[in-house]
Write an enzyme that holds these catalytic residues in place. Structure first.
Site, short mmCIF file in Angstrom:
data_model
loop_
_atom_site.label_atom_id
_atom_site.label_comp_id
_atom_site.label_asym_id
_atom_site.label_seq_id
_atom_site.Cartn_x
_atom_site.Cartn_y
_atom_site.Cartn_z
N CYS A 51 6.06 32.21 10.05
CA CYS A 51 4.76 31.69 10.46
C CYS A 51 4.86 31.35 11.95
CB CYS A 51 4.42 30.44 9.65
SG CYS A 51 2.94 29.58 10.26
N ASP A 58 7.72 33.61 5.66
CA ASP A 58 6.67 34.24 4.87
C ASP A 58 7.28 35.48 4.22
OD1 ASP A 58 4.45 32.55 5.45
OD2 ASP A 58 4.29 33.47 7.42
#
Length: 153
Positions: A51, A58
């Site tokens: 992120c 992620d």
């Protein structure tokens, strides 16, 4: 039939993971079946990036489908390119489209699509789809087979 692998710098070599997608070297080899139309599929079920705001990881299941013209992507260079996102901070949309654009620019395929099935962030899964144009109607293009996120239900 042996493909021309001359000029490849990573295949058969010990290569460190690139520091970023921009530093990654994507390589290509000549398409050995000139004039034959077919689909090539790569699946990366454990894709990771960061992120850009929190630096938290992620995770995504990435599907890459393309119909080659003159070139095929060399798979080790693709693996290293995708792995270079592990320390790259970008939103899901940016990562997904960047992968498609780099491959389009390298391969100049007849057709290419990316299905990026991201696991939930903040309780909401974000799926990103990008393609170069209409899907060929006269070639078998199977469904990507990744079910929509269902959580625990």
């Amino acid at each position: 039939m042996v493909s021309d692998a001359s000029g490849l710098s990573q295949l058969g070599q010990s290569v460190d993971l690139p520091a970023s997608p921009e530093a990654a070297v994507l390589e290509r080899v000549p398409q050995p079946r000139a004039g034959e139309r077919y689909l090539v599929r790569f699946t990366a079920p454990e894709f990771t990036s960061l992120c850009p705001l929190t630096a938290q990881p992620d995770f995504a299941h990435i599907m890459i489908d393309y119909v080659p013209r003159d070139w095929l992507v060399e798979s080790k260079s693709l693996k290293l390119f995708l792995g270079s996102f592990r320390n790259h901070g970008a939103f899901h949309e940016d990562c997904s489209v960047m992968i498609g654009q780099r491959l389009r620019d390298l391969l100049e395929p007849e057709w290419l699509r990316i299905g990026a099935y991201w696991y939930p962030r903040g309780g909401i899964p974000i799926d990103v789809f990008w393609q170069t144009g209409p899907q060929p109607s006269d070639l078998w293009i199977p469904d990507q087979g990744v079910p929509p996120y269902r959580g625990r239900g």
